[in-house]
Design a protein around this motif. Structure first.
Motif: not given
Length: 186
Positions: A37-41, A69-77, A91-103
């Motif tokens: 989520s955005g707060s994690m940024l 691995l499950v990623c959640f943020g914005g309105a999705t998981a 870490d090259r695989w994980l690097a593109p995972i972005g963040g933003g939005g709600g939790t």
């Protein structure tokens, strides 16, 4: 026991040794539920969490455990990695995972619980551990995932005024509680 039966009253010899191999089932499945989520940024918490996931995947690889691995943020998981061996993660695989939005904390936890539930049907004797990596910046209080044998809540909250939601969640779930600082210094 089979070795002793084969040996009988003779001197032990390599020909007497009997091995019992378990079915090819991994001893454990670690399902990581990562708050994107955005707060994690803020304060680079997401980057720290992704680094910790890489370290935990490496540990799982050494233990011959499976990971998901499950990623959640914005309105999705989203399930980013179905359960499987932890052999190619970095870490090259994980690097593109972005963040933003709600939790959407409840959705993220429910998605991780569903991953564990499907895994339990495939491998009922496998131990299932859910790792929730979050800063707890959500008003939701999801139910404890029953499909997890063990839960570890890793708290990434670093604000001067702590809300303490991760500690409260861990307590209500009877889960292990750890701070990100504890995990990264170990």
């Amino acid at each position: 026991m089979q070795t002793l039966l084969a040996k009988r009253n003779q001197m032990l010899d390599a020909a007497h040794l009997r091995f019992h191999r378990e079915e090819g089932e991994a001893s454990a499945l670690h399902c990581f539920v990562l708050d994107c989520s955005g707060s994690m940024l803020g304060g680079k918490r997401l980057a720290l969490a992704k680094g910790l996931v890489v370290a935990l995947f490496d540990r799982a690889y050494r233990e011959r455990a499976e990971v998901a691995l499950v990623c959640f943020g914005g309105a999705t998981a989203e399930v980013r990695r179905e359960p499987g061996a932890a052999h190619w993660w970095n870490d090259r695989w994980l690097a593109p995972i972005g963040g933003g939005g709600g939790t959407p904390l409840a959705l993220g936890v429910r998605t991780g619980a569903n991953v564990l539930l499907r895994a339990a049907r495939r491998k009922p004797s496998q131990r299932r551990i859910l790792w929730l990596l979050t800063d707890g910046r959500s008003a939701e209080t999801p139910a404890r995932p029953d499909s997890a044998d063990q839960i570890v809540v890793v708290d990434f909250e670093s604000e001067a005024v702590s809300l303490g939601r991760c500690a409260k969640l861990a307590e209500s779930w009877h889960a292990d509680y750890r701070t990100a600082a504890d995990m990264t210094s170990a």
